[in-house]
Scaffold this motif. Sequence first.
Motif, PDB file in Angstrom:
ATOM      1  N   ARG A  51       0.866  -1.182   0.000  1.00 53.96           N
ATOM      2  CA  ARG A  51       0.000   0.000   0.000  1.00 53.96           C
ATOM      3  C   ARG A  51       0.900   1.227   0.000  1.00 53.96           C
ATOM      4  NH1 ARG A  51      -4.546  -2.220  -0.134  1.00 53.96           N
ATOM      5  NH2 ARG A  51      -5.544  -3.448   1.460  1.00 53.96           N
ATOM      6  N   ARG A  52       0.795   1.988  -1.053  1.00 56.87           N
ATOM      7  CA  ARG A  52       1.622   3.190  -1.150  1.00 56.87           C
ATOM      8  C   ARG A  52       0.973   4.305  -0.352  1.00 56.87           C
ATOM      9  NH1 ARG A  52       3.885   6.261  -6.519  1.00 56.87           N
ATOM     10  NH2 ARG A  52       5.011   7.832  -5.356  1.00 56.87           N
ATOM     11  N   ARG A  53       1.782   4.897   0.512  1.00 59.05           N
ATOM     12  CA  ARG A  53       1.324   6.059   1.265  1.00 59.05           C
ATOM     13  C   ARG A  53       1.810   7.311   0.538  1.00 59.05           C
ATOM     14  NH1 ARG A  53       4.003   3.893   6.229  1.00 59.05           N
ATOM     15  NH2 ARG A  53       3.450   1.756   5.811  1.00 59.05           N
ATOM     16  N   HIS A  54       0.963   8.277   0.439  1.00 62.27           N
ATOM     17  CA  HIS A  54       1.269   9.463  -0.365  1.00 62.27           C
ATOM     18  C   HIS A  54       2.266  10.394   0.307  1.00 62.27           C
ATOM     19  CE1 HIS A  54      -1.562   8.417  -3.463  1.00 62.27           C
ATOM     20  NE2 HIS A  54      -2.430   8.106  -2.511  1.00 62.27           N
ATOM     21  N   ASP A  55       2.504  10.217   1.593  1.00 60.19           N
ATOM     22  CA  ASP A  55       3.416  11.105   2.293  1.00 60.19           C
ATOM     23  C   ASP A  55       4.831  10.547   2.411  1.00 60.19           C
ATOM     24  OD1 ASP A  55       2.534   9.096   3.967  1.00 60.19           O
ATOM     25  OD2 ASP A  55       2.596  10.338   5.767  1.00 60.19           O
ATOM     26  N   PRO A  58       7.735   5.269  -2.147  1.00 57.42           N
ATOM     27  CA  PRO A  58       7.176   3.914  -2.250  1.00 57.42           C
ATOM     28  C   PRO A  58       8.039   2.837  -1.574  1.00 57.42           C
ATOM     29  CG  PRO A  58       7.073   4.995  -4.374  1.00 57.42           C
ATOM     30  CD  PRO A  58       7.813   5.912  -3.458  1.00 57.42           C
ATOM     31  N   VAL A  59       9.354   2.965  -1.642  1.00 59.49           N
ATOM     32  CA  VAL A  59      10.218   1.964  -1.008  1.00 59.49           C
ATOM     33  C   VAL A  59      10.008   1.962   0.507  1.00 59.49           C
ATOM     34  CG1 VAL A  59      12.621   1.315  -0.555  1.00 59.49           C
ATOM     35  CG2 VAL A  59      11.920   1.963  -2.850  1.00 59.49           C
ATOM     36  N   ASP A  60       9.783   3.132   1.080  1.00 62.64           N
ATOM     37  CA  ASP A  60       9.563   3.217   2.521  1.00 62.64           C
ATOM     38  C   ASP A  60       8.230   2.618   2.938  1.00 62.64           C
ATOM     39  OD1 ASP A  60      12.030   4.458   2.756  1.00 62.64           O
ATOM     40  OD2 ASP A  60      11.169   6.464   2.550  1.00 62.64           O
ATOM     41  N   SER A  61       7.306   2.434   1.994  1.00 61.13           N
ATOM     42  CA  SER A  61       6.021   1.791   2.274  1.00 61.13           C
ATOM     43  C   SER A  61       6.103   0.272   2.203  1.00 61.13           C
ATOM     44  CB  SER A  61       4.966   2.259   1.267  1.00 61.13           C
ATOM     45  OG  SER A  61       4.773   3.646   1.335  1.00 61.13           O
ATOM     46  N   LEU A  62       7.196  -0.249   1.685  1.00 58.05           N
ATOM     47  CA  LEU A  62       7.355  -1.683   1.470  1.00 58.05           C
ATOM     48  C   LEU A  62       7.434  -2.429   2.801  1.00 58.05           C
ATOM     49  CD1 LEU A  62       7.817  -3.901  -0.669  1.00 58.05           C
ATOM     50  CD2 LEU A  62      10.254  -3.446  -0.461  1.00 58.05           C
TER      51      LEU A  62
END
Length: 179
Positions: A51-55, A58-62
Amino acid sequence: MPILLALLAAAGGIVFWMMRARNAAHAAHAAQDLADMAGDVMSAARRFGFRRRHDEHPVDSLQDRNVAVAGIGLSFLEMGALPTAEQHEALLISLQHRLGMTEPAAREAAILGRWLMQECSGAQQGLTRLARRLYKLGGANGFSALMDVLRDVAAKAEGTLAPRQKDALEEIGRIWKLR
């Protein structure tokens, strides 16, 4: 003479419209390929619960270590000479054997890993960012599996490691505080 010019103009017009129609068909095919690729990334993301967080990046959402390893493996491949189909297959086989993934799961992890690498603007930045994320997700636990996968990928490379690949291994060592 005017009839000959009219025939040439008509033939030129027909050729022009045929070429235009063919180019339109190619553009539609390319657009369909892009849509298919986006669909592949979306289904792979769903499969791994990404789930990609907009803030944040994308790698940090992994949250899945296997996707991070797949992305690092792809980045490592891209740093050498042009990757071959055999090298990609070696990566997929290594993901299956070293991480206990099924073949479809390994392919989806590679798809999502490639997208993450591209979101990092290239292989070098992708490898660094994904390696840092893998370290945060698994600590020392992820290191041996990652190195096993990279060893398998490197074994399929023709000749020795490229200088950028050697630098990447040193960067991984720094991230895991081995140097």
